[in-house]
Design a protein around this motif. Structure first.
Motif, PDB file in Angstrom:
ATOM      1  N   LEU A 184      41.402  28.403  31.530  1.00  0.00           N
ATOM      2  CA  LEU A 184      41.278  29.857  31.664  1.00  0.00           C
ATOM      3  C   LEU A 184      39.834  30.270  31.908  1.00  0.00           C
ATOM      4  O   LEU A 184      39.550  31.145  32.728  1.00  0.00           O
ATOM      5  N   LEU A 185      38.908  29.642  31.199  1.00  0.00           N
ATOM      6  CA  LEU A 185      37.501  29.961  31.384  1.00  0.00           C
ATOM      7  C   LEU A 185      37.034  29.577  32.789  1.00  0.00           C
ATOM      8  O   LEU A 185      36.261  30.310  33.411  1.00  0.00           O
ATOM      9  N   LEU A 186      37.500  28.451  33.289  1.00  0.00           N
ATOM     10  CA  LEU A 186      37.128  28.037  34.649  1.00  0.00           C
ATOM     11  C   LEU A 186      37.673  29.000  35.696  1.00  0.00           C
ATOM     12  O   LEU A 186      36.984  29.344  36.651  1.00  0.00           O
ATOM     13  N   VAL A 187      38.915  29.436  35.525  1.00  0.00           N
ATOM     14  CA  VAL A 187      39.497  30.397  36.465  1.00  0.00           C
ATOM     15  C   VAL A 187      38.683  31.681  36.459  1.00  0.00           C
ATOM     16  O   VAL A 187      38.339  32.228  37.506  1.00  0.00           O
ATOM     17  N   ALA A 188      38.338  32.185  35.285  1.00  0.00           N
ATOM     18  CA  ALA A 188      37.545  33.419  35.189  1.00  0.00           C
ATOM     19  C   ALA A 188      36.181  33.223  35.826  1.00  0.00           C
ATOM     20  O   ALA A 188      35.699  34.092  36.564  1.00  0.00           O
ATOM     21  N   ALA A 189      35.551  32.087  35.599  1.00  0.00           N
ATOM     22  CA  ALA A 189      34.229  31.829  36.180  1.00  0.00           C
ATOM     23  C   ALA A 189      34.310  31.734  37.696  1.00  0.00           C
ATOM     24  O   ALA A 189      33.444  32.255  38.407  1.00  0.00           O
ATOM     25  N   CYS A 190      35.337  31.081  38.215  1.00  0.00           N
ATOM     26  CA  CYS A 190      35.496  30.960  39.675  1.00  0.00           C
ATOM     27  C   CYS A 190      35.725  32.325  40.296  1.00  0.00           C
ATOM     28  O   CYS A 190      35.162  32.638  41.341  1.00  0.00           O
ATOM     29  N   ARG A 191      36.550  33.145  39.660  1.00  0.00           N
ATOM     30  CA  ARG A 191      36.790  34.482  40.200  1.00  0.00           C
ATOM     31  C   ARG A 191      35.490  35.258  40.268  1.00  0.00           C
ATOM     32  O   ARG A 191      35.164  35.871  41.269  1.00  0.00           O
ATOM     33  N   ASP A 192      34.716  35.204  39.202  1.00  0.00           N
ATOM     34  CA  ASP A 192      33.458  35.935  39.177  1.00  0.00           C
ATOM     35  C   ASP A 192      32.488  35.423  40.230  1.00  0.00           C
ATOM     36  O   ASP A 192      31.721  36.189  40.800  1.00  0.00           O
ATOM     37  N   GLN A 193      32.519  34.124  40.523  1.00  0.00           N
ATOM     38  CA  GLN A 193      31.649  33.578  41.564  1.00  0.00           C
ATOM     39  C   GLN A 193      32.098  34.040  42.944  1.00  0.00           C
ATOM     40  O   GLN A 193      31.279  34.231  43.828  1.00  0.00           O
ATOM     41  N   LEU A 194      33.404  34.214  43.137  1.00  0.00           N
ATOM     42  CA  LEU A 194      33.914  34.628  44.445  1.00  0.00           C
ATOM     43  C   LEU A 194      33.657  36.105  44.717  1.00  0.00           C
ATOM     44  O   LEU A 194      33.570  36.515  45.865  1.00  0.00           O
ATOM     45  N   LEU A 195      33.560  36.896  43.651  1.00  0.00           N
ATOM     46  CA  LEU A 195      33.265  38.305  43.842  1.00  0.00           C
ATOM     47  C   LEU A 195      31.839  38.434  44.358  1.00  0.00           C
ATOM     48  O   LEU A 195      30.954  37.683  43.985  1.00  0.00           O
ATOM     49  N   GLN A 196      31.633  39.383  45.212  1.00  0.00           N
ATOM     50  CA  GLN A 196      30.330  39.557  45.828  1.00  0.00           C
ATOM     51  C   GLN A 196      29.332  40.183  44.853  1.00  0.00           C
ATOM     52  O   GLN A 196      29.703  40.986  44.006  1.00  0.00           O
ATOM     53  N   PRO A 197      28.053  39.825  44.988  1.00  0.00           N
ATOM     54  CA  PRO A 197      27.025  40.428  44.118  1.00  0.00           C
ATOM     55  C   PRO A 197      27.053  41.951  44.238  1.00  0.00           C
ATOM     56  O   PRO A 197      27.212  42.487  45.330  1.00  0.00           O
ATOM     57  N   GLY A 198      26.939  42.608  43.121  1.00  0.00           N
ATOM     58  CA  GLY A 198      26.928  44.060  43.120  1.00  0.00           C
ATOM     59  C   GLY A 198      28.312  44.687  43.093  1.00  0.00           C
ATOM     60  O   GLY A 198      28.445  45.911  43.102  1.00  0.00           O
ATOM     61  N   SER A 199      29.362  43.869  43.067  1.00  0.00           N
ATOM     62  CA  SER A 199      30.723  44.416  43.019  1.00  0.00           C
ATOM     63  C   SER A 199      30.948  45.133  41.696  1.00  0.00           C
ATOM     64  O   SER A 199      30.613  44.618  40.635  1.00  0.00           O
ATOM     65  N   VAL A 200      31.520  46.327  41.789  1.00  0.00           N
ATOM     66  CA  VAL A 200      31.759  47.153  40.609  1.00  0.00           C
ATOM     67  C   VAL A 200      33.244  47.512  40.568  1.00  0.00           C
ATOM     68  O   VAL A 200      33.787  48.035  41.550  1.00  0.00           O
ATOM     69  N   PRO A 201      33.915  47.235  39.435  1.00  0.00           N
ATOM     70  CA  PRO A 201      35.339  47.592  39.356  1.00  0.00           C
ATOM     71  C   PRO A 201      35.526  49.108  39.360  1.00  0.00           C
ATOM     72  O   PRO A 201      34.649  49.851  38.920  1.00  0.00           O
ATOM     73  N   PHE A 202      36.651  49.545  39.917  1.00  0.00           N
ATOM     74  CA  PHE A 202      36.981  50.971  39.872  1.00  0.00           C
ATOM     75  C   PHE A 202      38.474  51.135  39.671  1.00  0.00           C
ATOM     76  O   PHE A 202      39.259  50.229  39.954  1.00  0.00           O
ATOM     77  N   ASP A 203      38.852  52.287  39.134  1.00  0.00           N
ATOM     78  CA  ASP A 203      40.267  52.607  38.964  1.00  0.00           C
ATOM     79  C   ASP A 203      40.800  53.105  40.296  1.00  0.00           C
ATOM     80  O   ASP A 203      40.248  54.059  40.871  1.00  0.00           O
ATOM     81  N   PRO A 204      41.860  52.477  40.799  1.00  0.00           N
ATOM     82  CA  PRO A 204      42.379  52.895  42.103  1.00  0.00           C
ATOM     83  C   PRO A 204      42.991  54.288  42.024  1.00  0.00           C
ATOM     84  O   PRO A 204      43.574  54.666  41.000  1.00  0.00           O
ATOM     85  N   PRO A 205      42.853  55.052  43.099  1.00  0.00           N
ATOM     86  CA  PRO A 205      43.520  56.359  43.114  1.00  0.00           C
ATOM     87  C   PRO A 205      45.039  56.183  43.133  1.00  0.00           C
ATOM     88  O   PRO A 205      45.545  55.139  43.539  1.00  0.00           O
ATOM     89  N   ARG A 206      45.742  57.203  42.698  1.00  0.00           N
ATOM     90  CA  ARG A 206      47.203  57.144  42.665  1.00  0.00           C
ATOM     91  C   ARG A 206      47.783  56.867  44.050  1.00  0.00           C
ATOM     92  O   ARG A 206      48.858  56.295  44.168  1.00  0.00           O
ATOM     93  N   ALA A 207      47.077  57.251  45.076  1.00  0.00           N
ATOM     94  CA  ALA A 207      47.553  57.017  46.442  1.00  0.00           C
ATOM     95  C   ALA A 207      47.762  55.531  46.710  1.00  0.00           C
ATOM     96  O   ALA A 207      48.609  55.162  47.536  1.00  0.00           O
ATOM     97  N   TYR A 208      47.031  54.658  46.017  1.00  0.00           N
ATOM     98  CA  TYR A 208      47.198  53.219  46.226  1.00  0.00           C
ATOM     99  C   TYR A 208      48.585  52.757  45.785  1.00  0.00           C
ATOM    100  O   TYR A 208      49.128  51.800  46.331  1.00  0.00           O
ATOM    101  N   ALA A 209      49.169  53.420  44.784  1.00  0.00           N
ATOM    102  CA  ALA A 209      50.532  53.084  44.353  1.00  0.00           C
ATOM    103  C   ALA A 209      51.522  53.391  45.478  1.00  0.00           C
ATOM    104  O   ALA A 209      52.480  52.641  45.697  1.00  0.00           O
ATOM    105  N   VAL A 210      51.286  54.478  46.190  1.00  0.00           N
ATOM    106  CA  VAL A 210      52.141  54.831  47.332  1.00  0.00           C
ATOM    107  C   VAL A 210      51.972  53.801  48.444  1.00  0.00           C
ATOM    108  O   VAL A 210      52.953  53.335  49.032  1.00  0.00           O
ATOM    109  N   LEU A 211      50.724  53.427  48.730  1.00  0.00           N
ATOM    110  CA  LEU A 211      50.467  52.406  49.752  1.00  0.00           C
ATOM    111  C   LEU A 211      51.119  51.085  49.351  1.00  0.00           C
ATOM    112  O   LEU A 211      51.691  50.383  50.193  1.00  0.00           O
ATOM    113  N   TRP A 212      51.034  50.736  48.068  1.00  0.00           N
ATOM    114  CA  TRP A 212      51.660  49.510  47.574  1.00  0.00           C
ATOM    115  C   TRP A 212      53.164  49.542  47.845  1.00  0.00           C
ATOM    116  O   TRP A 212      53.736  48.560  48.336  1.00  0.00           O
ATOM    117  N   ALA A 213      53.811  50.674  47.532  1.00  0.00           N
ATOM    118  CA  ALA A 213      55.257  50.799  47.754  1.00  0.00           C
ATOM    119  C   ALA A 213      55.602  50.661  49.237  1.00  0.00           C
ATOM    120  O   ALA A 213      56.621  50.059  49.586  1.00  0.00           O
TER     121      ALA A 213
END
Length: 142
Positions: A13-42
């Motif tokens: 689990l720790l390796l998976v988390a570390a690999c994910r963090d390495q794949l994310l680009q420097p400066g990436s910041v998480p955000f809460d998706p707008p509700r419209a993304y749920a519509v796009l998902w559907a």
């Protein structure tokens, strides 16, 4: 009692988390998706006949995607969107197209582009190179 299997699982689990963090680009910041993304998902679920939980995706904004890229999917459930998508240089239609494209990657759990991308109209136009870059024809006109 032998706790080796538990330690092995924890290490994995720790390796998976570390690999994910390495794949994310420097400066990436998480955000809460707008509700419209749920519509796009559907919409993407309907087109692809695939199902998933849109809330499992962690969405990021990043100033540092590879040259001219506007988005990338990072397994298992991470989508990184370029700050350029929110800067006003791209049309709302194109931003939604990119989000739907990345949603399909998440539903497929693949980083290639099987035929379902074409079926759902989520292939990048030929003038964009199919590599995540924004085609000139889809940039906002001044």
């Amino acid at each position: 009692m032998n706790d080796f299997p538990a330690r092995g699982c924890l290490l994995a689990l720790l390796l998976v988390a570390a690999c994910r963090d390495q794949l994310l680009q420097p400066g990436s910041v998480p955000f809460d998706p707008p509700r419209a993304y749920a519509v796009l998902w559907a919409e993407v679920e309907s087109c692809s006949a695939l199902r998933g939980d849109w809330r499992r995706v962690t969405w990021y904004r990043s100033p540092s995607l590879p040259a001219d890229w506007v988005a990338m999917w990072v397994p298992p459930h991470n989508v990184v969107l370029s700050d350029a998508l929110f800067s006003g240089d791209m049309s709302e239609w194109y931003r939604d197209f990119v989000v739907r494209h990345e949603i399909l990657h998440d539903l497929e759990q693949r980083d290639d582009h099987p035929i379902v991308f074409q079926t759902c109209g989520l292939e990048y136009p030929k003038d964009g190179g199919g590599d995540g870059t924004a085609p000139v024809s889809l940039r906002r006109e001044e």
